[in-house]
Design an enzyme around this catalytic site. Structure first.
Site, PDB file in Angstrom:
ATOM      1  CD  GLU A 104      58.885  42.496   2.052  1.00 36.05           C
ATOM      2  OE1 GLU A 104      58.771  43.693   1.661  1.00 36.05           O
ATOM      3  OE2 GLU A 104      58.772  42.167   3.254  1.00 36.05           O
ATOM      4  NE  ARG A 125      61.626  46.221   6.630  1.00 39.18           N
ATOM      5  CZ  ARG A 125      62.642  46.244   7.493  1.00 39.18           C
ATOM      6  NH1 ARG A 125      63.320  47.336   7.679  1.00 39.18           N
ATOM      7  NH2 ARG A 125      62.982  45.166   8.156  1.00 39.18           N
ATOM      8  CG  ASP A 127      58.928  38.347  -0.849  1.00 33.31           C
ATOM      9  OD1 ASP A 127      59.043  38.068   0.352  1.00 33.31           O
ATOM     10  OD2 ASP A 127      57.827  38.581  -1.379  1.00 33.31           O
ATOM     11  CG  HIS A 168      53.888  41.915   8.860  1.00 29.69           C
ATOM     12  ND1 HIS A 168      55.038  41.897   8.102  1.00 29.69           N
ATOM     13  CD2 HIS A 168      53.024  41.103   8.237  1.00 29.69           C
ATOM     14  CE1 HIS A 168      54.864  41.085   7.069  1.00 29.69           C
ATOM     15  NE2 HIS A 168      53.645  40.595   7.125  1.00 29.69           N
ATOM     16  CG  HIS A 194      55.199  41.045  12.986  1.00 34.91           C
ATOM     17  ND1 HIS A 194      56.519  41.319  12.845  1.00 34.91           N
ATOM     18  CD2 HIS A 194      54.921  40.013  12.160  1.00 34.91           C
ATOM     19  CE1 HIS A 194      57.023  40.499  11.940  1.00 34.91           C
ATOM     20  NE2 HIS A 194      56.075  39.689  11.506  1.00 34.91           N
ATOM     21  CD  GLU A 210      55.462  33.323  -2.499  1.00 34.93           C
ATOM     22  OE1 GLU A 210      56.298  34.036  -1.951  1.00 34.93           O
ATOM     23  OE2 GLU A 210      54.374  33.042  -1.973  1.00 34.93           O
TER      24      GLU A 210
HETATM   25  N1  UDP Z   1      50.668  33.483  10.645  1.00 32.46           N
HETATM   26  C1  UDP Z   1      50.851  32.716  11.783  1.00 32.46           C
HETATM   27  N2  UDP Z   1      50.585  33.309  13.005  1.00 32.46           N
HETATM   28  C2  UDP Z   1      50.185  34.600  13.121  1.00 32.46           C
HETATM   29  C3  UDP Z   1      50.018  35.371  11.944  1.00 32.46           C
HETATM   30  C4  UDP Z   1      50.275  34.785  10.712  1.00 32.46           C
HETATM   31  O1  UDP Z   1      51.220  31.544  11.727  1.00 32.46           O
HETATM   32  O2  UDP Z   1      49.985  35.063  14.249  1.00 32.46           O
HETATM   33  C5  UDP Z   1      50.989  32.870   9.346  1.00 32.46           C
HETATM   34  C6  UDP Z   1      49.947  33.037   8.257  1.00 32.46           C
HETATM   35  O3  UDP Z   1      49.016  31.972   8.260  1.00 32.46           O
HETATM   36  C7  UDP Z   1      50.772  33.050   6.977  1.00 32.46           C
HETATM   37  C8  UDP Z   1      52.093  33.637   7.436  1.00 32.46           C
HETATM   38  O4  UDP Z   1      52.137  33.523   8.847  1.00 32.46           O
HETATM   39  O5  UDP Z   1      51.033  31.749   6.480  1.00 32.46           O
HETATM   40  C9  UDP Z   1      52.186  35.066   7.006  1.00 32.46           C
HETATM   41  O6  UDP Z   1      53.248  35.681   7.611  1.00 32.46           O
HETATM   42  P1  UDP Z   1      53.486  37.245   7.509  1.00 32.46           P
HETATM   43  O7  UDP Z   1      52.187  37.941   7.427  1.00 32.46           O
HETATM   44  O8  UDP Z   1      54.421  37.565   8.629  1.00 32.46           O
HETATM   45  O9  UDP Z   1      54.336  37.409   6.177  1.00 32.46           O
HETATM   46  P2  UDP Z   1      53.970  37.613   4.656  1.00 32.46           P
HETATM   47  O10 UDP Z   1      53.066  36.500   4.247  1.00 32.46           O
HETATM   48  O11 UDP Z   1      53.370  38.959   4.493  1.00 32.46           O
HETATM   49  O12 UDP Z   1      55.295  37.502   3.985  1.00 32.46           O
END
Ligand code: UDP
Length: 383
Positions: free
Chosen positions: A135, A214, A99, A212, A245, A121
């Site tokens: 998203e 927004r 997304d 992280h 982040h 997804e």
């Molecule tokens: N993740 C990672 N390193 C980190 C923090 C998160 O590899 O320092 C991985 C986590 O295991 C997950 C993904 O990044 O698979 C999540 O990313 P994020 O939280 O940025 O995005 P969202 O899932 O909210 O779209």
């Protein structure tokens, strides 16, 4: 199908890379499909690092990243730079995952060129177009132009059917994040930072925090920082690990609150191999991430989600994820409860797998073949 069908995958951020990597590997292993990978580079280093773990070498890099760039600038760059690649490669289908703005722009660009869009997804909905932002809007836009909707769970399929998406175009696959997690945990990748490595090997309790979103920027993020400070002072025996982040807005809101605390480790974003090991060693996970909400329950970790809503209700229903919002008091109270009340902890620390069984990529690729040549469709993931 002629000898092979050409399937292009476009992705731009770390979470997309993690979730799409098992699909690309399955594509590459399928002799009837040819894989073309395009990264937009919406996130730079974090993306490259995930490609490395999964051995993926992108064919095209649109390199759209720029510091402080707004969403419209990003979207227009994806349109402008992806279109010539579509013209050159002429894929039979285009896969996007999730997304992000990369996903919305790439799927509309493909639709305009009458290339069938496959949405991995598909069907997650919070029900609030402003949260998560942008998203929720991105995923709805993508659903409108997709030819094949790969829904991770029966709930996400129902969301699509409620929006009058044709049922014959929806396949329930499970979430590919579980494929990625199992593949990565199996590799037991090393942890580069010595203090983290010791922590993971030891017995100390660990609070893993990621934040992280927004819509949490600004005041809410400050509250998170204050809550973490209070918890670190209240529980000197618990180490907080906070991979931050790269976004400077996130850093400036949270980091000043954590100065001078010996039991708080602030790191750069961790490589996926390292992150999954820290998650597996943690006591409690406090996050606003979507992917972490899906991964941590399958490792049996209680997850407190710093959001008002979630598009991932399955683990909330299973009792391992709790929505707690971003208020300072509530964060302190909920973490404190899990760190002090064994019964409350045991109630949440159950390993559940509502998001997948590690075979989502196989189901996804079978569905792509079915779309392109009416190959055999695999039975849906039942949740
Ligand atoms: N993740 C990672 N390193 C980190 C923090 C998160 O590899 O320092 C991985 C986590 O295991 C997950 C993904 O990044 O698979 C999540 O990313 P994020 O939280 O940025 O995005 P969202 O899932 O909210 O779209």
């Amino acid at each position: 199908m002629s000898s092979t069908a050409r399937v292009m995958t476009v992705y731009g951020t770390r979470p997309e890379a993690i979730k799409v990597a098992p699909v690309i590997r399955a594509l590459e292993n399928n002799p009837r499909l040819e894989s073309i990978t395009v990264v937009t580079g919406q996130h730079r280093e974090m993306l490259d690092q995930v490609n490395e773990i999964f051995g993926i070498v992108p064919d095209h890099d649109l390199n759209v990243f720029a510091h402080g760039q707004g969403l419209n600038a990003l979207m227009s760059k994806v349109f402008e730079r992806l279109d010539p690649v579509l013209e050159q490669e002429r894929p039979d289908a285009l896969i996007v995952q999730g997304d992000t703005s990369t996903v919305a722009a790439a799927s509309i660009a493909a639709f305009y060129r009458q290339i069938p869009v496959v949405h991995v997804e598909a069907g997650l909905r919070s029900g609030n177009i402003h949260s998560p932002f942008p998203e929720e809007a991105n995923r709805k836009l993508t659903s409108q132009v997709s030819a094949l909707h790969l829904a991770p769970t029966p709930t996400s399929k129902q969301n699509l059917l409620r929006e009058a998406i044709d049922e014959s175009t929806v396949v329930v696959t499970g979430n590919t994040v579980i494929d990625a997690l199992l593949h990565t945990v199996e590799q037991g990748l090393p942890i580069s930072e010595p203090r983290l490595s010791e922590l993971v090997a030891g017995q100390e309790r660990l609070l893993l925090v990621t934040s992280h979103r927004r819509e949490n920027w600004g005041g809410a993020m400050e509250g998170v920082g204050r809550a973490l400070r209070r918890l670190a002072l209240e529980f000197p025996d618990v180490t907080t690990v906070l991979p931050v982040h790269r976004n400077p807005i996130v850093r400036e809101a949270v980091l000043p609150h954590l100065e001078g605390l010996g039991n708080v480790i602030v790191t750069e974003p961790l490589g996926y191999g390292e992150f999954t090991r820290v998650m597996a060693a943690s006591t409690v996970v406090l996050t606003d991430s979507g992917g972490v909400q899906e991964e941590a329950p399958s490792l049996g970790k209680p997850v407190l989600v710093m959001r008002e809503n979630t598009e991932r209700p399955e683990a909330v229903d299973a009792g391992t994820v709790r929505l707690i919002g971003t208020g300072e008091e509530r964060i302190v109270d909920e973490v404190t409860r899990l760190l002090t009340d064994e019964t409350a902890y045991a109630e949440m620390a159950n390993a559940v797998n509502p998001y997948g069984d590690g075979r989502a990529a196989a189901r996804s690729i079978a569905a792509v073949e079915h779309l392109l040549v009416h190959g055999e469709r695999l039975p849906d993931f039942e949740g």
